[in-house]
Design a protein around this motif. Sequence first.
Motif, PDB file in Angstrom:
ATOM      1  N   ALA A 126       0.847  -1.186   0.000  1.00 27.07           N
ATOM      2  CA  ALA A 126       0.000   0.000   0.000  1.00 27.07           C
ATOM      3  C   ALA A 126       0.884   1.237   0.000  1.00 27.07           C
ATOM      4  O   ALA A 126       2.058   1.179   0.386  1.00 27.07           O
ATOM      5  N   HIS A 127       0.314   2.356  -0.428  1.00 28.52           N
ATOM      6  CA  HIS A 127       1.064   3.611  -0.430  1.00 28.52           C
ATOM      7  C   HIS A 127       0.148   4.746   0.006  1.00 28.52           C
ATOM      8  O   HIS A 127      -0.983   4.870  -0.475  1.00 28.52           O
ATOM      9  N   SER A 128       0.628   5.547   0.928  1.00 27.74           N
ATOM     10  CA  SER A 128      -0.103   6.731   1.382  1.00 27.74           C
ATOM     11  C   SER A 128       0.791   7.946   1.180  1.00 27.74           C
ATOM     12  O   SER A 128       1.906   8.004   1.704  1.00 27.74           O
ATOM     13  N   SER A 129       0.291   8.910   0.422  1.00 27.00           N
ATOM     14  CA  SER A 129       1.067  10.110   0.122  1.00 27.00           C
ATOM     15  C   SER A 129       0.761  11.224   1.117  1.00 27.00           C
ATOM     16  O   SER A 129      -0.395  11.399   1.533  1.00 27.00           O
ATOM     17  N   THR A 130       1.800  11.905   1.523  1.00 31.57           N
ATOM     18  CA  THR A 130       1.678  13.091   2.381  1.00 31.57           C
ATOM     19  C   THR A 130       0.901  12.776   3.663  1.00 31.57           C
ATOM     20  O   THR A 130      -0.084  13.436   4.011  1.00 31.57           O
ATOM     21  N   VAL A 131       1.331  11.761   4.365  1.00 28.88           N
ATOM     22  CA  VAL A 131       0.727  11.468   5.670  1.00 28.88           C
ATOM     23  C   VAL A 131       1.055  12.567   6.667  1.00 28.88           C
ATOM     24  O   VAL A 131       0.330  12.799   7.640  1.00 28.88           O
ATOM     25  N   SER A 132       2.170  13.220   6.460  1.00 32.59           N
ATOM     26  CA  SER A 132       2.545  14.440   7.165  1.00 32.59           C
ATOM     27  C   SER A 132       3.225  15.318   6.122  1.00 32.59           C
ATOM     28  O   SER A 132       3.477  14.864   4.995  1.00 32.59           O
ATOM     29  N   THR A 133       3.518  16.528   6.441  1.00 34.90           N
ATOM     30  CA  THR A 133       4.063  17.432   5.439  1.00 34.90           C
ATOM     31  C   THR A 133       5.349  16.876   4.831  1.00 34.90           C
ATOM     32  O   THR A 133       6.340  16.655   5.535  1.00 34.90           O
ATOM     33  N   GLY A 134       5.298  16.571   3.537  1.00 30.80           N
ATOM     34  CA  GLY A 134       6.459  16.071   2.825  1.00 30.80           C
ATOM     35  C   GLY A 134       6.824  14.632   3.116  1.00 30.80           C
ATOM     36  O   GLY A 134       7.892  14.182   2.695  1.00 30.80           O
ATOM     37  N   ILE A 135       5.973  13.894   3.800  1.00 25.83           N
ATOM     38  CA  ILE A 135       6.293  12.519   4.210  1.00 25.83           C
ATOM     39  C   ILE A 135       5.281  11.543   3.604  1.00 25.83           C
ATOM     40  O   ILE A 135       4.064  11.763   3.683  1.00 25.83           O
ATOM     41  N   ASP A 136       5.822  10.479   2.980  1.00 31.68           N
ATOM     42  CA  ASP A 136       5.010   9.398   2.424  1.00 31.68           C
ATOM     43  C   ASP A 136       5.282   8.107   3.190  1.00 31.68           C
ATOM     44  O   ASP A 136       6.349   7.929   3.780  1.00 31.68           O
ATOM     45  N   VAL A 137       4.310   7.182   3.159  1.00 33.76           N
ATOM     46  CA  VAL A 137       4.468   5.863   3.785  1.00 33.76           C
ATOM     47  C   VAL A 137       4.040   4.797   2.784  1.00 33.76           C
ATOM     48  O   VAL A 137       3.006   4.949   2.118  1.00 33.76           O
ATOM     49  N   HIS A 138       4.847   3.749   2.658  1.00 36.35           N
ATOM     50  CA  HIS A 138       4.425   2.610   1.849  1.00 36.35           C
ATOM     51  C   HIS A 138       4.835   1.313   2.529  1.00 36.35           C
ATOM     52  O   HIS A 138       5.708   1.297   3.402  1.00 36.35           O
ATOM     53  N   SER A 139       4.164   0.224   2.147  1.00 37.25           N
ATOM     54  CA  SER A 139       4.435  -1.096   2.727  1.00 37.25           C
ATOM     55  C   SER A 139       4.860  -2.063   1.632  1.00 37.25           C
ATOM     56  O   SER A 139       4.527  -1.879   0.455  1.00 37.25           O
ATOM     57  N   LEU A 140       5.599  -3.081   2.009  1.00 38.31           N
ATOM     58  CA  LEU A 140       6.010  -4.132   1.083  1.00 38.31           C
ATOM     59  C   LEU A 140       6.149  -5.442   1.835  1.00 38.31           C
ATOM     60  O   LEU A 140       6.269  -5.461   3.068  1.00 38.31           O
ATOM     61  N   ARG A 141       6.103  -6.531   1.083  1.00 41.25           N
ATOM     62  CA  ARG A 141       6.257  -7.859   1.674  1.00 41.25           C
ATOM     63  C   ARG A 141       7.426  -8.557   0.997  1.00 41.25           C
ATOM     64  O   ARG A 141       7.561  -8.510  -0.227  1.00 41.25           O
ATOM     65  N   GLN A 142       8.265  -9.205   1.812  1.00 40.50           N
ATOM     66  CA  GLN A 142       9.458  -9.865   1.311  1.00 40.50           C
ATOM     67  C   GLN A 142       9.501 -11.311   1.797  1.00 40.50           C
ATOM     68  O   GLN A 142       8.960 -11.635   2.858  1.00 40.50           O
ATOM     69  N   PRO A 143      10.140 -12.217   1.035  1.00 41.39           N
ATOM     70  CA  PRO A 143      10.191 -13.628   1.429  1.00 41.39           C
ATOM     71  C   PRO A 143      10.956 -13.827   2.730  1.00 41.39           C
ATOM     72  O   PRO A 143      11.829 -13.026   3.089  1.00 41.39           O
ATOM     73  N   VAL A 144      10.628 -14.920   3.425  1.00 42.50           N
ATOM     74  CA  VAL A 144      11.248 -15.171   4.732  1.00 42.50           C
ATOM     75  C   VAL A 144      12.567 -15.922   4.618  1.00 42.50           C
ATOM     76  O   VAL A 144      13.389 -15.880   5.530  1.00 42.50           O
ATOM     77  N   GLY A 145      12.790 -16.682   3.516  1.00 40.99           N
ATOM     78  CA  GLY A 145      14.048 -17.415   3.365  1.00 40.99           C
ATOM     79  C   GLY A 145      13.824 -18.849   2.945  1.00 40.99           C
ATOM     80  O   GLY A 145      13.105 -19.132   1.987  1.00 40.99           O
ATOM     81  N   VAL A 146      14.424 -19.775   3.671  1.00 39.95           N
ATOM     82  CA  VAL A 146      14.262 -21.207   3.408  1.00 39.95           C
ATOM     83  C   VAL A 146      13.117 -21.724   4.274  1.00 39.95           C
ATOM     84  O   VAL A 146      13.123 -21.537   5.493  1.00 39.95           O
ATOM     85  N   VAL A 147      12.149 -22.379   3.648  1.00 36.00           N
ATOM     86  CA  VAL A 147      11.015 -22.919   4.396  1.00 36.00           C
ATOM     87  C   VAL A 147      10.974 -24.437   4.236  1.00 36.00           C
ATOM     88  O   VAL A 147      11.329 -24.980   3.184  1.00 36.00           O
ATOM     89  N   ALA A 148      10.540 -25.114   5.293  1.00 35.32           N
ATOM     90  CA  ALA A 148      10.397 -26.568   5.277  1.00 35.32           C
ATOM     91  C   ALA A 148       8.921 -26.928   5.228  1.00 35.32           C
ATOM     92  O   ALA A 148       8.108 -26.334   5.938  1.00 35.32           O
ATOM     93  N   VAL A 149       8.583 -27.887   4.385  1.00 34.32           N
ATOM     94  CA  VAL A 149       7.227 -28.424   4.301  1.00 34.32           C
ATOM     95  C   VAL A 149       7.306 -29.904   4.648  1.00 34.32           C
ATOM     96  O   VAL A 149       8.005 -30.666   3.979  1.00 34.32           O
ATOM     97  N   ILE A 150       6.614 -30.310   5.706  1.00 32.09           N
ATOM     98  CA  ILE A 150       6.613 -31.705   6.161  1.00 32.09           C
ATOM     99  C   ILE A 150       5.198 -32.225   5.976  1.00 32.09           C
ATOM    100  O   ILE A 150       4.261 -31.782   6.645  1.00 32.09           O
ATOM    101  N   SER A 151       5.027 -33.151   5.029  1.00 32.05           N
ATOM    102  CA  SER A 151       3.680 -33.519   4.603  1.00 32.05           C
ATOM    103  C   SER A 151       3.359 -34.977   4.928  1.00 32.05           C
ATOM    104  O   SER A 151       4.255 -35.810   5.083  1.00 32.05           O
ATOM    105  N   PRO A 152       2.068 -35.313   5.014  1.00 35.21           N
ATOM    106  CA  PRO A 152       1.630 -36.654   5.411  1.00 35.21           C
ATOM    107  C   PRO A 152       1.445 -37.588   4.226  1.00 35.21           C
ATOM    108  O   PRO A 152       1.565 -37.182   3.066  1.00 35.21           O
ATOM    109  N   PHE A 153       1.085 -38.834   4.524  1.00 36.84           N
ATOM    110  CA  PHE A 153       0.945 -39.845   3.474  1.00 36.84           C
ATOM    111  C   PHE A 153      -0.363 -39.744   2.722  1.00 36.84           C
ATOM    112  O   PHE A 153      -0.466 -40.198   1.590  1.00 36.84           O
ATOM    113  N   ASN A 154      -1.405 -39.152   3.332  1.00 32.59           N
ATOM    114  CA  ASN A 154      -2.742 -39.332   2.759  1.00 32.59           C
ATOM    115  C   ASN A 154      -2.990 -38.516   1.496  1.00 32.59           C
ATOM    116  O   ASN A 154      -3.825 -38.879   0.673  1.00 32.59           O
ATOM    117  N   PHE A 155      -2.267 -37.401   1.330  1.00 28.13           N
ATOM    118  CA  PHE A 155      -2.354 -36.623   0.101  1.00 28.13           C
ATOM    119  C   PHE A 155      -0.939 -36.255  -0.333  1.00 28.13           C
ATOM    120  O   PHE A 155      -0.479 -35.134  -0.092  1.00 28.13           O
TER     121      PHE A 155
END
Length: 499
Positions: A126-155
Motif C-alpha cells: 500500500a502507499h499513502s502520500s503526504t501522511v505528514s508534510t512532505g512525508i510518504d508511507v508505503h508497505s512491502l512484503r518480502q520472502p522469509v528465506g528457506v522454508v520446510a514443508v513436512i507432509s503426510p501420506f494421505n495426500f
Amino acid sequence: MSATTSLIEHWIDGALTSGNSTRRGAVHNPATGRTTAQVCLADQSDVEAAVASARSAFPAWAATSLSARTRVLFAFRELLNSRKHELAEIITREHGKVLSDALAEVSRGQEVVEVACGIPHLLKGAHSSTVSTGIDVHSLRQPVGVVAVISPFNFPAMVPMWFFPIAIAAGNSVVLKPSEKDPSAAVWIAQLWKEAGLPDGVFTVLHGDKVAVDGLLDHPDISAVSFVGSTPIARYVYERAGLTGKRVQALGGAKNHMVVMPDADLDLAADAAVSAGYGSAGERCMAVSVIVAVGDIADDLVARIAKRTATLRIGDGSREPDMGPLVTEQHRDKVASFVANGETAGATVVIDGRTVTPDGDADGYWLGPTLFDNVEPGMDIYTEEIFGPVLSVVRVASYAEALQLVNSNPYGNGTAIFTTDGGTARGFETDVQVGMIGINVPVPVPVAYYSFGGWKDSLFGDSHAHGTDGVQFYTRGKVVTSRWNAPAGGLELSFPSNR
C-alpha cells in the motif's frame, strides 16, 4: 535391495542423489502388499546438504522479478495439467486410493498453483502520500528465506501443493520432506519444476523419518515450517520449531461431525455420509467420521446409509472400485482394532468391514467400510481419530445437544450440518467452534483462494494454509516512511507527530 525394487532418492541441487546415509525404508503397493521400492532415509549430513542448497539458491530467487517468477509458475501449471494422469498413477500405486480420487487430488492441488500464478497481485503493498508534510508511507512484503514443508501420506501431492507454490512464488526456497510411505510423487513434482525452469536449489526433496524432521525443525537456516499430520506430532513440531524462533503452521488431526436435522433431505444426507466417510478409505483429515442424528430420524437415516454402504466395491485402486486399500498393513490392523473395540464397548455393528471380499490381491491391506450405530461419546471409536473407513452414528434429542457435542470435542477441523432451515444453518455457522463448516456440504475444503485450517487441537500456530494466510505466512512485512528534499528543521526531541 532386490533386483525388482527401485531406489527412491533425494532431490538436491536439481538432481537425484542417495546422499550419505545408507538407511533405507520399504515402500509398498497397498493393493498387493508387495515391496516396490526402497526410499533413502536421510541422516544429519543429508539434512545439511539439502538446507545448504536451498539457502544458496534463495538470494538469487528472491531477487528474481515477479514477472520472471510468474512465468515459471505458469510453465509448471501447464506441465502439471498436461501430465497429471502420470502423477495420479504414482499416487495410486503407493497410497492405494482409487485412480479417479488421485486425479481429483492433483486437480485440487493445482488450484493453489493457479492462485500462486497471481502472486504479483497478492504481494502488492500500500502507499499513502503526504501522511505528514512532505512525508510518504508505503508497505512491502518480502520472502522469509528457506522454508520446510513436512507432509503426510494421505495426500502426497495435494497437501504439499497447499504450501510450496505460494512459498516459491513469494520468493522463498523450499525443502519438502514427504511421507516415507509414498515418496515418489514428491520427486516427480521436483523434476517437473526443473522442466518448468525453476533454478536448482529452489525446490528440494529430502526423504526420511524422525531424523530428517528433527534436523529441519532444529536447523538455524530454516525460517518457517509448514506441517500436516496427527495432533500429537503437530504439537511436537510447533513446540520444537518454536524454540528456535521459526514461524510454524502445524495442522493436526480431526474428528469431524456431520449433524443431520429432522428437516434434512435424508437421501442427500445419506449420500453425503457415505461419500465423505469412506472416500479415500477414510484417510482424510476432512473425512466425516461421526453422524449426529437429531430427533427421531436415526433409524431411517442409518438404514439409508447402510443400504448405500453395502453397494460399495472395494479393490485395487487402478481398477476403479469405489474404495481402495489402507496405506500400510500396520495402519489397517490399527483401524481394525478400533472396530473390535467399538463392538466390545457395546456399539451396534451395522456393517463390519473386516469381512470384506476385495477385488484385488489377497495380500493387500484391505478393510471395508464399517458402520456403527448407537455410539456413545465415551467410546474409543468416538474419541479417537481412527483415520479409516469407520463411520459412527450418535443419536441426540435436539439441535442444542448436537451443537454441544461438536463444541465439546477437542478437535475443530471441519463440520457440516444438513438442514433445509436457513435460520438453523445460520445459527450453526455462527455458534459452532470449528474452523471449516459445510452447509449441506459434507467435506468443506475451501477453494484455494480461501485458507484451510481448523481450530482447537486441529491447528497449532496462527496461520492457515494457502489463500491470503499462506501469502502472509511466507512473507514478512515492512513499512517505509520517507521524506525527500526537505529543508533542515533543527533539533526536535519530542516524539514525532503528524503535521
